[in-house]
Motif scaffolding. Structure first.
Motif, PDB file in Angstrom:
ATOM      1  N   VAL A 168      39.824  25.714  27.132  1.00  0.00           N
ATOM      2  CA  VAL A 168      40.605  24.587  26.612  1.00  0.00           C
ATOM      3  C   VAL A 168      41.459  23.981  27.718  1.00  0.00           C
ATOM      4  CG1 VAL A 168      42.512  23.973  25.064  1.00  0.00           C
ATOM      5  CG2 VAL A 168      40.647  25.401  24.230  1.00  0.00           C
ATOM      6  N   HIS A 169      42.067  24.825  28.547  1.00  0.00           N
ATOM      7  CA  HIS A 169      42.924  24.354  29.637  1.00  0.00           C
ATOM      8  C   HIS A 169      42.400  24.765  31.009  1.00  0.00           C
ATOM      9  CE1 HIS A 169      45.923  23.087  26.731  1.00  0.00           C
ATOM     10  NE2 HIS A 169      45.941  24.305  26.217  1.00  0.00           N
ATOM     11  N   GLY A 170      41.184  25.226  31.086  1.00  0.00           N
ATOM     12  CA  GLY A 170      40.621  25.632  32.364  1.00  0.00           C
ATOM     13  C   GLY A 170      39.117  25.511  32.340  1.00  0.00           C
ATOM     14  N   SER A 171      38.500  26.128  33.336  1.00  0.00           N
ATOM     15  CA  SER A 171      37.045  26.078  33.414  1.00  0.00           C
ATOM     16  C   SER A 171      36.528  27.406  33.964  1.00  0.00           C
ATOM     17  CB  SER A 171      36.599  24.919  34.316  1.00  0.00           C
ATOM     18  OG  SER A 171      35.199  24.884  34.419  1.00  0.00           O
ATOM     19  N   MET A 172      35.652  28.043  33.201  1.00  0.00           N
ATOM     20  CA  MET A 172      35.035  29.286  33.628  1.00  0.00           C
ATOM     21  C   MET A 172      33.660  29.362  32.970  1.00  0.00           C
ATOM     22  SD  MET A 172      36.250  33.282  33.140  1.00  0.00           S
ATOM     23  CE  MET A 172      37.624  33.163  34.277  1.00  0.00           C
ATOM     24  N   SER A 173      32.665  29.714  33.757  1.00  0.00           N
ATOM     25  CA  SER A 173      31.324  29.832  33.199  1.00  0.00           C
ATOM     26  C   SER A 173      31.259  31.015  32.244  1.00  0.00           C
ATOM     27  CB  SER A 173      30.297  30.006  34.314  1.00  0.00           C
ATOM     28  OG  SER A 173      30.470  31.256  34.963  1.00  0.00           O
ATOM     29  N   ILE A 174      30.337  30.940  31.309  1.00  0.00           N
ATOM     30  CA  ILE A 174      30.219  32.012  30.332  1.00  0.00           C
ATOM     31  C   ILE A 174      29.761  33.317  30.996  1.00  0.00           C
ATOM     32  CG2 ILE A 174      27.799  31.497  29.707  1.00  0.00           C
ATOM     33  CD1 ILE A 174      28.681  32.115  26.770  1.00  0.00           C
ATOM     34  N   TYR A 175      28.961  33.202  32.071  1.00  0.00           N
ATOM     35  CA  TYR A 175      28.521  34.402  32.788  1.00  0.00           C
ATOM     36  C   TYR A 175      29.715  35.087  33.458  1.00  0.00           C
ATOM     37  CZ  TYR A 175      26.349  37.346  36.332  1.00  0.00           C
ATOM     38  OH  TYR A 175      25.999  38.412  37.124  1.00  0.00           O
ATOM     39  N   ARG A 176      30.561  34.317  34.099  1.00  0.00           N
ATOM     40  CA  ARG A 176      31.727  34.894  34.771  1.00  0.00           C
ATOM     41  C   ARG A 176      32.708  35.464  33.756  1.00  0.00           C
ATOM     42  NH1 ARG A 176      36.252  31.463  38.177  1.00  0.00           N
ATOM     43  NH2 ARG A 176      37.598  33.238  38.697  1.00  0.00           N
ATOM     44  N   TYR A 177      32.845  34.782  32.636  1.00  0.00           N
ATOM     45  CA  TYR A 177      33.773  35.259  31.608  1.00  0.00           C
ATOM     46  C   TYR A 177      33.331  36.611  31.066  1.00  0.00           C
ATOM     47  CZ  TYR A 177      36.457  35.470  27.267  1.00  0.00           C
ATOM     48  OH  TYR A 177      37.287  35.869  26.249  1.00  0.00           O
ATOM     49  N   PHE A 178      32.063  36.733  30.675  1.00  0.00           N
ATOM     50  CA  PHE A 178      31.595  37.987  30.101  1.00  0.00           C
ATOM     51  C   PHE A 178      31.463  39.085  31.152  1.00  0.00           C
ATOM     52  CE2 PHE A 178      30.598  35.391  26.439  1.00  0.00           C
ATOM     53  CZ  PHE A 178      30.836  36.266  25.392  1.00  0.00           C
ATOM     54  N   THR A 179      31.301  38.696  32.415  1.00  0.00           N
ATOM     55  CA  THR A 179      31.353  39.704  33.484  1.00  0.00           C
ATOM     56  C   THR A 179      32.744  40.314  33.559  1.00  0.00           C
ATOM     57  OG1 THR A 179      29.650  38.567  34.779  1.00  0.00           O
ATOM     58  CG2 THR A 179      31.071  40.113  35.950  1.00  0.00           C
ATOM     59  N   GLY A 180      33.770  39.472  33.457  1.00  0.00           N
ATOM     60  CA  GLY A 180      35.141  39.967  33.433  1.00  0.00           C
ATOM     61  C   GLY A 180      35.448  40.791  32.200  1.00  0.00           C
ATOM     62  N   VAL A 181      34.799  40.444  31.079  1.00  0.00           N
ATOM     63  CA  VAL A 181      35.015  41.184  29.840  1.00  0.00           C
ATOM     64  C   VAL A 181      34.473  42.606  29.960  1.00  0.00           C
ATOM     65  CG1 VAL A 181      34.265  41.374  27.431  1.00  0.00           C
ATOM     66  CG2 VAL A 181      35.112  39.186  28.305  1.00  0.00           C
ATOM     67  N   PHE A 182      33.214  42.732  30.378  1.00  0.00           N
ATOM     68  CA  PHE A 182      32.560  44.046  30.382  1.00  0.00           C
ATOM     69  C   PHE A 182      32.902  44.872  31.621  1.00  0.00           C
ATOM     70  CE2 PHE A 182      29.696  41.541  27.624  1.00  0.00           C
ATOM     71  CZ  PHE A 182      29.777  42.330  26.486  1.00  0.00           C
ATOM     72  N   GLU A 183      33.562  44.266  32.586  1.00  0.00           N
ATOM     73  CA  GLU A 183      33.884  44.992  33.814  1.00  0.00           C
ATOM     74  C   GLU A 183      34.868  46.121  33.556  1.00  0.00           C
ATOM     75  OE1 GLU A 183      35.416  44.012  38.380  1.00  0.00           O
ATOM     76  OE2 GLU A 183      35.411  42.441  36.828  1.00  0.00           O
ATOM     77  N   HIS A 184      35.784  45.932  32.604  1.00  0.00           N
ATOM     78  CA  HIS A 184      36.849  46.915  32.389  1.00  0.00           C
ATOM     79  C   HIS A 184      36.736  47.629  31.044  1.00  0.00           C
ATOM     80  CE1 HIS A 184      38.537  44.093  35.406  1.00  0.00           C
ATOM     81  NE2 HIS A 184      39.033  45.199  35.920  1.00  0.00           N
ATOM     82  N   ILE A 185      35.688  47.388  30.288  1.00  0.00           N
ATOM     83  CA  ILE A 185      35.503  48.090  29.014  1.00  0.00           C
ATOM     84  C   ILE A 185      34.797  49.421  29.262  1.00  0.00           C
ATOM     85  CG2 ILE A 185      34.339  48.045  26.782  1.00  0.00           C
ATOM     86  CD1 ILE A 185      34.738  45.087  26.679  1.00  0.00           C
ATOM     87  N   GLU A 186      35.372  50.494  28.752  1.00  0.00           N
ATOM     88  CA  GLU A 186      34.797  51.821  28.909  1.00  0.00           C
ATOM     89  C   GLU A 186      34.430  52.396  27.540  1.00  0.00           C
ATOM     90  OE1 GLU A 186      37.660  54.121  30.984  1.00  0.00           O
ATOM     91  OE2 GLU A 186      37.483  53.001  32.862  1.00  0.00           O
TER      92      GLU A 186
END
Length: 252
Positions: A168-186
């Motif tokens: 809404v106030h920025g720009s991030m690709s869906i691939y980069r977003y979900f990479t950040g999501v799953f990077e720290h989920i254990e």
């Protein structure tokens, strides 16, 4: 003894007997498989629209509200993982369970309460049908199975809502977003949250069935059974969540 305290112990005893009967009837044939499938459809599929809207708004609002603070501390890149962990660990399980308590527990309480008042349950007993196995066991099993599935679905929708909120106030690709999501989920982030959803579902179904199955005579008791089912199921969710957090913190 104080009347209210006496009533509390009496109701607790009846609830314990009702719960024990569930585990007894669960392993005794015949198994009402078709009714169980029908209840899964009623509990799970018919709850999807409400869970979808709620999950999406949860992720969207959490992301929009958290972004200014994260930006202030220079941690905006951590926003996807923060939102996803918050949703998976706590927000989605509790909010989804509360929605199910409001929708499912009240529906079960009103339905069984209506059957009790109109003596349909008595008619089933007279016709040599076990109403407990047909009405109670199938509904409790359905809520125990479907609530965790609804929570998993709410996790995904909430995380996707966070992606929309970020853009809404920025720009991030869906691939980069979900990479950040799953990077720290254990695994330890998902496992305790999943286990407690089974307890959420079990008590939602159990309390709804108990309140409806033990409704008093009179049409007014149907509304009381539905209202009491919602309040008690919601309170049980918070208690179970508090215990789950303490156990998780102790062992993990």
């Amino acid at each position: 003894m104080i009347p209210s305290l006496k009533h509390f112990f009496y109701d607790t005893g009846k609830f314990s007997i009702f719960t024990g009967r569930f585990f007894k009837e669960l392993f005794l044939p015949p198994f009402q498989f078709h009714e169980f499938i029908r209840q899964c459809y009623a509990v799970g599929y018919k709850s999807l629209p409400l869970v979808t809207i709620t999950g999406f708004i949860m992720g969207l609002v959490l992301t929009i509200q958290s972004r200014p603070t994260m930006t202030k501390f220079g941690a905006e890149s951590w926003l996807p993982s923060m939102v996803s962990l918050s949703i998976i660990r706590e927000i989605a399980p509790v909010i989804t369970a509360l929605i199910c308590a409001g929708k499912i527990a009240s529906g079960i309480g009103a339905e069984l309460g209506s059957m009790k008042v109109t003596e349909q349950i008595d008619a089933m007993e007279v016709s040599a049908t076990n109403p407990y196995k047909y009405l109670v066991v199938t509904r409790i099993l359905a809520t125990t199975l479907m609530v965790p599935i609804l929570v998993f679905y709410a996790d995904f929708v909430g995380i996707f809502g966070g992606y929309i909120g970020y853009n809404v106030h920025g720009s991030m690709s869906i691939y980069r977003y979900f990479t950040g999501v799953f990077e720290h989920i254990e695994f330890l982030d998902i496992f305790p949250a999943t286990i407690k959803t089974f307890f959420f579902g079990f008590f939602i179904g159990l309390i709804g069935c108990y309140k409806g199955f033990n409704a008093s005579n009179g049409t007014a008791s149907v509304g009381l059974a539905a209202n009491s089912a919602v309040v008690t199921a919601s309170l049980s969710i918070f208690i179970i969540d508090m215990l789950a957090v303490q156990i998780t913190d102790f062992f993990f």
